[in-house]
Design an enzyme around this catalytic site. Structure first.
Site, PDB file in Angstrom:
ATOM      1  N   ASP A 144      -6.991  -6.819   1.864  1.00  0.00           N
ATOM      2  CA  ASP A 144      -7.101  -5.567   2.607  1.00  0.00           C
ATOM      3  C   ASP A 144      -8.502  -4.970   2.458  1.00  0.00           C
ATOM      4  O   ASP A 144      -9.220  -5.274   1.504  1.00  0.00           O
ATOM      5  CB  ASP A 144      -6.084  -4.541   2.074  1.00  0.00           C
ATOM      6  CG  ASP A 144      -4.651  -5.001   2.288  1.00  0.00           C
ATOM      7  OD1 ASP A 144      -4.424  -5.834   3.186  1.00  0.00           O
ATOM      8  OD2 ASP A 144      -3.771  -4.529   1.543  1.00  0.00           O
TER       9      ASP A 144
HETATM   10  N1  URA Z   1      -1.387  -7.729  -1.210  1.00  0.00           N
HETATM   11  C1  URA Z   1      -1.764  -6.526  -0.719  1.00  0.00           C
HETATM   12  O1  URA Z   1      -0.957  -5.634  -0.593  1.00  0.00           O
HETATM   13  N2  URA Z   1      -3.040  -6.378  -0.338  1.00  0.00           N
HETATM   14  C2  URA Z   1      -3.971  -7.343  -0.476  1.00  0.00           C
HETATM   15  O2  URA Z   1      -5.133  -7.139  -0.140  1.00  0.00           O
HETATM   16  C3  URA Z   1      -3.571  -8.574  -1.005  1.00  0.00           C
HETATM   17  C4  URA Z   1      -2.268  -8.740  -1.369  1.00  0.00           C
END
Ligand code: URA
Length: 232
Positions: free
Chosen positions: A100
């Site tokens: 993310d």
């Molecule tokens: N899980 C999440 O919630 N975000 C990420 O960036 C990676 C795994």
């Protein structure tokens, strides 16, 4: 492979820019000027541009310690993309999966499509370990709940290993990688993730890499990643 493709693959310019270099006599093969863009480069050929050898690399593999605020995409209108942090010869690199915008940590980047596909396939259960901080104390019961697997609406998570480090800090290892998976798992036990960093992806970790830095994988690391991949 054609000489113009060879040079364009090695980022000497676009196909038409490298054709121009060839036409202007700037390219030599085995120290002789070649002005034919369709010249077929052989494995033993030594290609050079203005006297500088241009060796050919088919696949590149990088490990980036992704900072927050960068998006795992090739281009984006709103945010900087992780590709801006990598200097490489090949222009066909893509990230293996996604983190993310506000997640930091290990992300592998390569143009080896077969390996990319293999590492992302849920069948292969590549372990990914995250360090998470939460807004509320993590309940002890989450360890068993995560291990059992939980219903997240669109899918049921596979067994995951949670190690509570402090009241609001933990490490979680998952073996798949669905959208926002870690955040959704913590949300399910009443905690919002306030900070998330991927510490490990399979055998790769962040050792020696500060946030925003990248490095090439060693031959040994590439072999380990490919270990269980079916050969053609
Ligand atoms: N899980 C999440 O919630 N975000 C990420 O960036 C990676 C795994």
């Amino acid at each position: 492979m054609r000489l113009d493709k060879y040079l364009a693959d090695m980022s000497l310019g676009t196909r038409s820019e490298v054709k121009d270099l060839i036409r202007k006599g700037k390219i030599t093969v085995n120290e002789k000027t070649v002005k034919d863009a369709s010249y077929q480069v052989k494995d033993s050929d030594i290609v050079a541009c203005e006297g500088q050898e241009v060796s050919y690399v088919e696949y590149e593999y990088y490990l980036l310690n992704k900072p927050q605020g960068y998006i795992c995409a090739l281009e984006d209108k709103r945010y900087p993309v992780i590709m801006e942090l990598i200097t490489s010869r090949r222009k066909d690199l893509v990230p293996v999966g996604r983190l993310d915008l506000d997640t930091e940590g290990v992300i592998l980047i390569t143009n080896d499509g077969q390996l990319n596909h293999f590492l992302l396939s849920p069948k292969n259960h590549v372990p990914k370990t995250y360090y998470a901080e939460t807004d509320a104390p993590i309940p002890e019961t989450a360890v068993a709940e995560f291990e059992k697997g939980m219903d997240l609406g669109d899918f049921r998570s596979a067994p995951a290993q949670l190690k509570i480090l402090e009241e609001r800090k933990a490490e979680l290892t998952i073996h798949e990688g669905k959208f926002h998976q870690v955040k959704r798992m913590f949300e399910k036990v009443g905690c919002t993730v306030t900070f998330l960093k991927r510490l490990r992806f399979g055998p790769l970790d962040l050792q020696g890499l500060s946030t925003g830095e990248f490095r090439s994988l060693s031959k040994e690391e590439i072999e380990v990643l490919k270990k269980d991949q079916p050969s053609d």
